[in-house]
Design a protein around this motif. Sequence first.
Motif, short mmCIF file in Angstrom:
data_model
loop_
_atom_site.label_atom_id
_atom_site.label_comp_id
_atom_site.label_asym_id
_atom_site.label_seq_id
_atom_site.Cartn_x
_atom_site.Cartn_y
_atom_site.Cartn_z
N THR A 164 68.64 6.68 -41.47
CA THR A 164 70.01 7.17 -41.25
C THR A 164 70.05 8.01 -39.97
O THR A 164 69.00 8.40 -39.44
CB THR A 164 70.48 8.04 -42.43
N PRO A 165 71.26 8.35 -39.49
CA PRO A 165 71.35 9.20 -38.28
C PRO A 165 70.65 10.54 -38.45
O PRO A 165 70.22 11.14 -37.45
CB PRO A 165 72.87 9.38 -38.10
N ALA A 166 70.50 11.02 -39.68
CA ALA A 166 69.82 12.31 -39.89
C ALA A 166 68.37 12.27 -39.41
O ALA A 166 67.78 13.32 -39.09
CB ALA A 166 69.88 12.69 -41.38
N GLN A 167 67.79 11.07 -39.36
CA GLN A 167 66.43 10.93 -38.83
C GLN A 167 66.36 11.49 -37.39
O GLN A 167 65.37 12.10 -37.01
CB GLN A 167 66.03 9.43 -38.86
N LEU A 168 67.45 11.28 -36.64
CA LEU A 168 67.50 11.77 -35.25
C LEU A 168 67.89 13.24 -35.20
O LEU A 168 67.25 14.02 -34.47
CB LEU A 168 68.51 10.95 -34.44
N THR A 169 68.91 13.62 -36.00
CA THR A 169 69.35 15.02 -35.91
C THR A 169 68.25 15.96 -36.41
O THR A 169 68.13 17.09 -35.98
CB THR A 169 70.67 15.26 -36.68
N ASN A 170 67.41 15.47 -37.33
CA ASN A 170 66.30 16.29 -37.82
C ASN A 170 65.03 16.14 -36.96
O ASN A 170 63.98 16.68 -37.32
CB ASN A 170 65.97 15.91 -39.28
N ASN A 171 65.15 15.36 -35.87
CA ASN A 171 64.01 15.16 -34.95
C ASN A 171 62.75 14.71 -35.67
O ASN A 171 61.66 15.19 -35.40
CB ASN A 171 63.68 16.45 -34.19
N ARG A 172 62.92 13.77 -36.61
CA ARG A 172 61.74 13.32 -37.38
C ARG A 172 60.86 12.42 -36.51
O ARG A 172 61.35 11.45 -35.93
CB ARG A 172 62.20 12.48 -38.57
N PRO A 173 59.56 12.69 -36.49
CA PRO A 173 58.66 11.80 -35.73
C PRO A 173 58.14 10.64 -36.57
O PRO A 173 57.14 10.02 -36.24
CB PRO A 173 57.53 12.75 -35.32
N SER A 174 58.83 10.31 -37.68
CA SER A 174 58.27 9.33 -38.63
C SER A 174 58.81 7.92 -38.42
O SER A 174 58.68 7.08 -39.31
CB SER A 174 58.59 9.81 -40.07
#
Length: 212
Positions: free
Chosen positions: A146-156
């Motif tokens: 989801t877009p939250a992957q980017l807003t949370n700066n996830r490196p996964s």
Amino acid sequence: MSNPKFDDPGKFWDEKFDRPDYRYGRSPNAFVAQTLPELIDPGQTVLCVGDGEGRNGVWCAEQGFKTTSLEPSKVGTQKIAALAQQRGVELAIIHDRMTDQAVQPHSFDAVVLTFIHAPAQTRQQLHQACIRALRPGGVIVLEAFTPAQLTNNRPSGGPPTEALMFTPEMLRDDFADLTIETLTEEVVQLDEGPGHRGPADVVRLVARRGEG
Ligand SMILES: C[S@@+](CC[C@H](N)C(=O)[O-])C[C@H]1O[C@@H](n2cnc3c(N)ncnc32)[C@H](O)[C@@H]1O
């Protein structure tokens, strides 16, 4: 707008998969492994769309599902075949993108899609082809970032562009002709090879085609 990743996904993913290890590991996606055996029985048919290096397809074949892996990357299909041979299972492998020409409509009891991100038009066409591939009563099992992957700066893992991420609303629209049985946004712990490792923001979907 032209983008080699989507105009020629086979070439793009050939470069990503041309490595000795498996980018997303050799074990199935956790949501697929947890969900699919509750939805279909051994002997029923599964299509793994964009199966990458085969982690889901080979696992499906091990469960006794009649499995087809579809993957546009030639390197990916070679790694799928190698993994199936190592594990001593058989599955059909289609080297192509997901279209009605590549896959016979109304022929699968389940269609699996994990992390097949694409721009809106490509995504909608791909999802429509997945719906047409289902037999009446068949199910789609899908997981994506989801877009939250980017807003949370996830490196996964996942693409670097918000427009390519999936929201529950998008999936509700894309699969409006099906009955949505599961649609959740979750933070999960991915452990899927070097490509997907760590906390991740994902959406998970199970949707069923009507019997008619
Ligand atoms: C992030 S990888 C995920 C691979 C695999 N599903 C997994 O989870 O291990 C995205 C995959 O989608 C495939 N793909 C991209 N565009 C596609 C299309 N139009 N039809 C089918 N597969 C596609 C790529 O070749 C690549 O294998």
